[in-house]
Design a protein around this motif. Structure first.
Motif, PDB file in Angstrom:
ATOM      1  N   ILE A 193      -1.802  -4.894   0.307  1.00  0.00           N
ATOM      2  CA  ILE A 193      -1.010  -4.194   1.576  1.00  0.00           C
ATOM      3  C   ILE A 193      -0.750  -4.970   2.602  1.00  0.00           C
ATOM      4  CG2 ILE A 193      -1.691  -2.786   3.724  1.00  0.00           C
ATOM      5  CD1 ILE A 193      -1.752  -1.017   1.192  1.00  0.00           C
ATOM      6  N   VAL A 194      -0.778  -5.434   2.670  1.00  0.00           N
ATOM      7  CA  VAL A 194       0.161  -6.038   4.023  1.00  0.00           C
ATOM      8  C   VAL A 194       1.106  -7.221   3.998  1.00  0.00           C
ATOM      9  CG1 VAL A 194      -0.660  -8.468   5.655  1.00  0.00           C
ATOM     10  CG2 VAL A 194      -2.491  -7.338   5.384  1.00  0.00           C
ATOM     11  N   GLU A 195       0.712  -7.687   2.584  1.00  0.00           N
ATOM     12  CA  GLU A 195       2.401  -7.905   2.473  1.00  0.00           C
ATOM     13  C   GLU A 195       3.460  -7.442   2.184  1.00  0.00           C
ATOM     14  OE1 GLU A 195       1.699  -9.917  -1.980  1.00  0.00           O
ATOM     15  OE2 GLU A 195       0.764 -11.350  -0.728  1.00  0.00           O
ATOM     16  N   LEU A 196       2.879  -5.936   1.439  1.00  0.00           N
ATOM     17  CA  LEU A 196       4.005  -5.073   1.639  1.00  0.00           C
ATOM     18  C   LEU A 196       4.428  -4.605   2.929  1.00  0.00           C
ATOM     19  CD1 LEU A 196       4.916  -2.309   0.169  1.00  0.00           C
ATOM     20  CD2 LEU A 196       3.153  -1.251   0.902  1.00  0.00           C
ATOM     21  N   LEU A 197       3.257  -4.265   4.169  1.00  0.00           N
ATOM     22  CA  LEU A 197       3.337  -4.081   5.467  1.00  0.00           C
ATOM     23  C   LEU A 197       4.715  -4.805   5.480  1.00  0.00           C
ATOM     24  CD1 LEU A 197       3.370  -2.671   7.954  1.00  0.00           C
ATOM     25  CD2 LEU A 197       1.414  -3.385   8.263  1.00  0.00           C
ATOM     26  N   PHE A 198       3.454  -6.481   5.862  1.00  0.00           N
ATOM     27  CA  PHE A 198       5.223  -7.462   6.209  1.00  0.00           C
ATOM     28  C   PHE A 198       6.477  -7.441   5.575  1.00  0.00           C
ATOM     29  CE2 PHE A 198       2.794 -10.593   9.273  1.00  0.00           C
ATOM     30  CZ  PHE A 198       1.794  -9.738   9.073  1.00  0.00           C
ATOM     31  N   ALA A 199       6.200  -6.813   4.505  1.00  0.00           N
ATOM     32  CA  ALA A 199       7.542  -7.119   3.617  1.00  0.00           C
ATOM     33  C   ALA A 199       8.829  -6.230   4.157  1.00  0.00           C
ATOM     34  CB  ALA A 199       7.448  -7.150   2.303  1.00  0.00           C
ATOM     35  N   ARG A 200       7.796  -4.436   4.270  1.00  0.00           N
ATOM     36  CA  ARG A 200       9.067  -3.289   4.523  1.00  0.00           C
ATOM     37  C   ARG A 200       9.009  -3.921   6.013  1.00  0.00           C
ATOM     38  NH1 ARG A 200      11.598  -1.283   1.569  1.00  0.00           N
ATOM     39  NH2 ARG A 200      11.984   0.147   1.522  1.00  0.00           N
TER      40      ARG A 200
END
Length: 256
Positions: A193-200
């Motif tokens: 989720i952290v990776e996704l949030l940062f990527a988006r």
């Protein structure tokens, strides 16, 4: 340390957030409780900022005030060009709409709506004519294209949080708040989720303020703010994220 820059006479176009002597006092007149005790803070557009501190330090309260979910008791506050100190509840809601995305520990998905409807409905209320296709595209981007017609009870915790992230980011807000977005998730899912949030966030160029207890996560951010007892006790770049022992030390010093 707090920011002591002289307050500008007009909103600074380079700043997503500008606060001066921000206070929040709750409780009754006979027994007031000072939650925020004079916060001075500037956050530039596009910055990724971590907010650390022990439980009860005022982190969630500060985020609530900065996002317009809670009204400050005193001080000045400009967010995305709007003077939050002078707006009423309707004005704050209008200022948030389409401009500010919020991701919370509790996913706050509507149980009677599908994933697509949970993402699209806030945009429809904000007047987005392409709310439905944008919701579908955002859910596909977070890896839930196969779950758009599923209801929250049919989704795992990680999937529900992905829906919450899609809902926050789909309007392409300039400012995103995330309050312990992985707090209810297992370690593996939380990392995803952290990776996704940062990527988006990187794709949209938004400003991100994230509350976390994890110094390792904070070190990935451009800037790390540490709170204790209602004040900001340190303001460092991401590589200087304080350790857990340093957080405890800061909290003890603020309590003295």
């Amino acid at each position: 340390m707090t920011n002591s820059t002289t307050p500008p006479s007009a909103p600074n176009a380079d700043l997503a957030i500008s606060a001066r002597d921000l206070t929040l006092t709750l409780g009754s007149d006979a027994a007031p409780v000072d939650i925020l005790r004079g916060i001075d803070l500037d956050i530039a557009h596009g910055d990724v900022v971590a907010l650390l501190g022990p439980s009860g330090s005022g982190k969630s309260s500060l985020m609530a005030v900065l996002s317009g979910l809670e009204r400050a008791t005193g001080g000045s506050l400009t967010v995305t060009g709007s003077n939050f100190a002078t707006l009423d509840e309707d004005g704050l809601a209008a200022a948030r709409r389409g401009r500010i995305g919020i991701v919370l520990q509790a996913f706050h998905l509507l149980p009677t709506m599908t994933a697509a409807e949970n993402v699209a409905t806030p945009m429809e209320l904000a007047g987005f004519e392409d709310a439905s296709p944008r919701a579908t595209a955002e859910l596909q981007a977070v890896g839930l294209g196969h779950r758009i017609d599923h209801y929250p009870t049919q989704l795992s915790g990680g999937e529900q949080q992905r829906v919450a992230i899609a809902r926050a980011i789909a309007p392409r807000p300039g400012l995103i708040f995330a309050d312990e977005p992985t707090g209810n998730l297992d370690v593996s899912t939380g990392e995803e989720i952290v990776e996704l949030l940062f990527a988006r966030r990187a794709e949209t160029g938004a400003t991100l303020l994230i509350i976390t207890h994890d110094p390792a996560l904070a070190a990935q951010c451009d800037r790390v703010l540490t709170m204790a007892d209602g004040v900001i006790v340190s303001d460092e770049r991401g590589s200087a994220a304080p350790s857990s022992d340093a957080l405890k030390s800061n909290a003890a010093e603020a309590a003295e």
